[in-house]
Motif scaffolding. Sequence first.
Motif, PDB file in Angstrom:
ATOM      1  N   TYR A   5      34.398  39.605  40.600  1.00 54.40           N
ATOM      2  CA  TYR A   5      35.332  40.708  40.366  1.00 54.40           C
ATOM      3  C   TYR A   5      34.924  41.439  39.098  1.00 54.40           C
ATOM      4  O   TYR A   5      34.854  40.846  38.019  1.00 54.40           O
ATOM      5  CB  TYR A   5      36.764  40.182  40.253  1.00 54.40           C
ATOM      6  N   VAL A   6      34.628  42.731  39.228  1.00 49.00           N
ATOM      7  CA  VAL A   6      34.192  43.556  38.107  1.00 49.00           C
ATOM      8  C   VAL A   6      35.269  44.594  37.803  1.00 49.00           C
ATOM      9  O   VAL A   6      35.594  45.433  38.653  1.00 49.00           O
ATOM     10  CB  VAL A   6      32.849  44.259  38.409  1.00 49.00           C
ATOM     11  N   GLU A   7      35.812  44.516  36.596  1.00 51.75           N
ATOM     12  CA  GLU A   7      36.891  45.417  36.153  1.00 51.75           C
ATOM     13  C   GLU A   7      36.817  45.497  34.634  1.00 51.75           C
ATOM     14  O   GLU A   7      36.792  44.463  33.963  1.00 51.75           O
ATOM     15  CB  GLU A   7      38.246  44.856  36.610  1.00 51.75           C
ATOM     16  N   ASP A   8      36.757  46.723  34.091  1.00 52.93           N
ATOM     17  CA  ASP A   8      36.635  46.869  32.636  1.00 52.93           C
ATOM     18  C   ASP A   8      37.960  46.708  31.899  1.00 52.93           C
ATOM     19  O   ASP A   8      37.972  46.433  30.707  1.00 52.93           O
ATOM     20  CB  ASP A   8      35.971  48.204  32.275  1.00 52.93           C
ATOM     21  N   HIS A   9      39.082  46.833  32.570  1.00 49.97           N
ATOM     22  CA  HIS A   9      40.392  46.682  31.939  1.00 49.97           C
ATOM     23  C   HIS A   9      40.743  45.188  31.900  1.00 49.97           C
ATOM     24  O   HIS A   9      40.979  44.569  32.942  1.00 49.97           O
ATOM     25  CB  HIS A   9      41.444  47.482  32.731  1.00 49.97           C
ATOM     26  N   GLU A  10      40.757  44.615  30.697  1.00 52.08           N
ATOM     27  CA  GLU A  10      40.876  43.163  30.544  1.00 52.08           C
ATOM     28  C   GLU A  10      42.115  42.557  31.206  1.00 52.08           C
ATOM     29  O   GLU A  10      42.013  41.560  31.929  1.00 52.08           O
ATOM     30  CB  GLU A  10      40.854  42.788  29.062  1.00 52.08           C
ATOM     31  N   GLU A  11      43.282  43.149  30.962  1.00 53.23           N
ATOM     32  CA  GLU A  11      44.520  42.590  31.514  1.00 53.23           C
ATOM     33  C   GLU A  11      44.505  42.601  33.046  1.00 53.23           C
ATOM     34  O   GLU A  11      44.862  41.626  33.701  1.00 53.23           O
ATOM     35  CB  GLU A  11      45.729  43.377  30.989  1.00 53.23           C
ATOM     36  N   LEU A  12      44.064  43.711  33.608  1.00 53.04           N
ATOM     37  CA  LEU A  12      43.968  43.826  35.065  1.00 53.04           C
ATOM     38  C   LEU A  12      42.950  42.834  35.623  1.00 53.04           C
ATOM     39  O   LEU A  12      43.190  42.181  36.635  1.00 53.04           O
ATOM     40  CB  LEU A  12      43.584  45.263  35.438  1.00 53.04           C
ATOM     41  N   VAL A  28      34.556  34.731  39.713  1.00 52.53           N
ATOM     42  CA  VAL A  28      33.862  34.992  38.455  1.00 52.53           C
ATOM     43  C   VAL A  28      34.232  36.408  38.037  1.00 52.53           C
ATOM     44  O   VAL A  28      34.169  37.338  38.847  1.00 52.53           O
ATOM     45  CB  VAL A  28      32.328  34.844  38.608  1.00 52.53           C
ATOM     46  N   LEU A  29      34.631  36.567  36.777  1.00 53.86           N
ATOM     47  CA  LEU A  29      35.068  37.858  36.260  1.00 53.86           C
ATOM     48  C   LEU A  29      34.005  38.471  35.358  1.00 53.86           C
ATOM     49  O   LEU A  29      33.400  37.780  34.547  1.00 53.86           O
ATOM     50  CB  LEU A  29      36.362  37.690  35.453  1.00 53.86           C
ATOM     51  N   CYS A  30      33.784  39.773  35.512  1.00 53.82           N
ATOM     52  CA  CYS A  30      32.866  40.527  34.663  1.00 53.82           C
ATOM     53  C   CYS A  30      33.541  41.828  34.249  1.00 53.82           C
ATOM     54  O   CYS A  30      34.325  42.387  35.004  1.00 53.82           O
ATOM     55  CB  CYS A  30      31.575  40.854  35.401  1.00 53.82           C
ATOM     56  N   GLU A  31      33.166  42.317  33.068  1.00 48.52           N
ATOM     57  CA  GLU A  31      33.760  43.566  32.589  1.00 48.52           C
ATOM     58  C   GLU A  31      32.882  44.780  32.831  1.00 48.52           C
ATOM     59  O   GLU A  31      33.302  45.907  32.594  1.00 48.52           O
ATOM     60  CB  GLU A  31      34.140  43.462  31.108  1.00 48.52           C
ATOM     61  N   SER A  32      31.649  44.564  33.316  1.00 42.04           N
ATOM     62  CA  SER A  32      30.771  45.704  33.575  1.00 42.04           C
ATOM     63  C   SER A  32      29.896  45.424  34.799  1.00 42.04           C
ATOM     64  O   SER A  32      29.656  44.263  35.165  1.00 42.04           O
ATOM     65  CB  SER A  32      29.871  45.976  32.369  1.00 42.04           C
ATOM     66  N   ALA A  33      29.408  46.498  35.391  1.00 41.82           N
ATOM     67  CA  ALA A  33      28.515  46.368  36.547  1.00 41.82           C
ATOM     68  C   ALA A  33      27.213  45.694  36.126  1.00 41.82           C
ATOM     69  O   ALA A  33      26.638  44.916  36.893  1.00 41.82           O
ATOM     70  CB  ALA A  33      28.240  47.747  37.146  1.00 41.82           C
ATOM     71  N   GLU A  34      26.767  45.971  34.914  1.00 39.09           N
ATOM     72  CA  GLU A  34      25.544  45.352  34.424  1.00 39.09           C
ATOM     73  C   GLU A  34      25.693  43.827  34.371  1.00 39.09           C
ATOM     74  O   GLU A  34      24.790  43.092  34.790  1.00 39.09           O
ATOM     75  CB  GLU A  34      25.176  45.900  33.031  1.00 39.09           C
ATOM     76  N   GLN A  35      26.846  43.351  33.884  1.00 40.50           N
ATOM     77  CA  GLN A  35      27.110  41.907  33.874  1.00 40.50           C
ATOM     78  C   GLN A  35      27.174  41.372  35.305  1.00 40.50           C
ATOM     79  O   GLN A  35      26.671  40.286  35.601  1.00 40.50           O
ATOM     80  CB  GLN A  35      28.441  41.592  33.179  1.00 40.50           C
ATOM     81  N   GLY A  36      27.799  42.155  36.180  1.00 41.86           N
ATOM     82  CA  GLY A  36      27.921  41.753  37.575  1.00 41.86           C
ATOM     83  C   GLY A  36      26.569  41.601  38.242  1.00 41.86           C
ATOM     84  O   GLY A  36      26.339  40.640  38.983  1.00 41.86           O
ATOM     85  N   LEU A  37      25.659  42.535  37.982  1.00 37.11           N
ATOM     86  CA  LEU A  37      24.307  42.447  38.556  1.00 37.11           C
ATOM     87  C   LEU A  37      23.591  41.201  38.063  1.00 37.11           C
ATOM     88  O   LEU A  37      22.915  40.514  38.834  1.00 37.11           O
ATOM     89  CB  LEU A  37      23.487  43.698  38.209  1.00 37.11           C
ATOM     90  N   ALA A  38      23.744  40.897  36.777  1.00 38.76           N
ATOM     91  CA  ALA A  38      23.097  39.712  36.210  1.00 38.76           C
ATOM     92  C   ALA A  38      23.649  38.438  36.859  1.00 38.76           C
ATOM     93  O   ALA A  38      22.888  37.543  37.238  1.00 38.76           O
ATOM     94  CB  ALA A  38      23.298  39.672  34.693  1.00 38.76           C
ATOM     95  N   GLN A  39      24.961  38.366  37.016  1.00 35.12           N
ATOM     96  CA  GLN A  39      25.589  37.200  37.645  1.00 35.12           C
ATOM     97  C   GLN A  39      25.146  37.066  39.102  1.00 35.12           C
ATOM     98  O   GLN A  39      24.822  35.978  39.570  1.00 35.12           O
ATOM     99  CB  GLN A  39      27.119  37.318  37.602  1.00 35.12           C
ATOM    100  N   ASP A  40      25.152  38.177  39.824  1.00 32.68           N
ATOM    101  CA  ASP A  40      24.845  38.157  41.249  1.00 32.68           C
ATOM    102  C   ASP A  40      23.372  37.847  41.509  1.00 32.68           C
ATOM    103  O   ASP A  40      23.029  37.250  42.517  1.00 32.68           O
ATOM    104  CB  ASP A  40      25.233  39.490  41.894  1.00 32.68           C
ATOM    105  N   SER A  41      22.493  38.256  40.589  1.00 28.77           N
ATOM    106  CA  SER A  41      21.055  38.027  40.801  1.00 28.77           C
ATOM    107  C   SER A  41      20.711  36.541  40.730  1.00 28.77           C
ATOM    108  O   SER A  41      19.749  36.105  41.348  1.00 28.77           O
ATOM    109  CB  SER A  41      20.227  38.829  39.799  1.00 28.77           C
ATOM    110  N   LYS A  42      21.498  35.760  39.982  1.00 28.23           N
ATOM    111  CA  LYS A  42      21.272  34.315  39.876  1.00 28.23           C
ATOM    112  C   LYS A  42      21.567  33.623  41.196  1.00 28.23           C
ATOM    113  O   LYS A  42      20.808  32.773  41.642  1.00 28.23           O
ATOM    114  CB  LYS A  42      22.170  33.709  38.792  1.00 28.23           C
ATOM    115  N   ASP A  43      22.700  33.974  41.780  1.00 27.25           N
ATOM    116  CA  ASP A  43      23.161  33.337  43.020  1.00 27.25           C
ATOM    117  C   ASP A  43      24.140  34.308  43.675  1.00 27.25           C
ATOM    118  O   ASP A  43      25.284  34.419  43.235  1.00 27.25           O
ATOM    119  CB  ASP A  43      23.848  32.006  42.672  1.00 27.25           C
ATOM    120  N   PRO A  44      23.710  35.048  44.703  1.00 21.97           N
ATOM    121  CA  PRO A  44      24.554  36.090  45.288  1.00 21.97           C
ATOM    122  C   PRO A  44      25.934  35.587  45.731  1.00 21.97           C
ATOM    123  O   PRO A  44      26.059  34.500  46.293  1.00 21.97           O
ATOM    124  CB  PRO A  44      23.740  36.570  46.494  1.00 21.97           C
TER     125      PRO A  44
END
Length: 125
Positions: A5-12, A28-44
């Motif tokens: 789940y990628v969302e930049d608004h922390e509370e949401l 798994v929570l990420c605050e940016s698409a860049e973080q999401g890509l890094a997480q997903d590249s390890k194990d989709p």
Amino acid sequence: MRILYVEDHEELRETIGMLMEGEGRSVVLCESAEQGLAQDSKDPFDMVVTDVSLPGLSGTEFAHQLLAKNPARWVVLCSGYELGTHAQAWGPNVRTLLKPFEVEQLDALLQEVELALASGRNSVG
């Protein structure tokens, strides 16, 4: 089912992340698409839920990158404005959620993906 789940608004991000958790689900929570890509590249992930309006790489661009690698990915785009059928044309498993959405709408989507994965349709690969 593994969910990113990628969302930049922390509370949401924290609230929706908790709502998506459940038996057989890890989120798994990420605050940016860049973080999401890094997480997903390890194990989709089985399912990626992303806000459309993100700082840096947008949620739509993030979705395009994921779908370029696997057009059958389960991707849910969350937006405060109507995306219409445009996003759904990107792939057979692309869905949209209009913000603010009801918990029941989110849960129905999660159940749809769980059923599809359980039946062996469109698994990540």
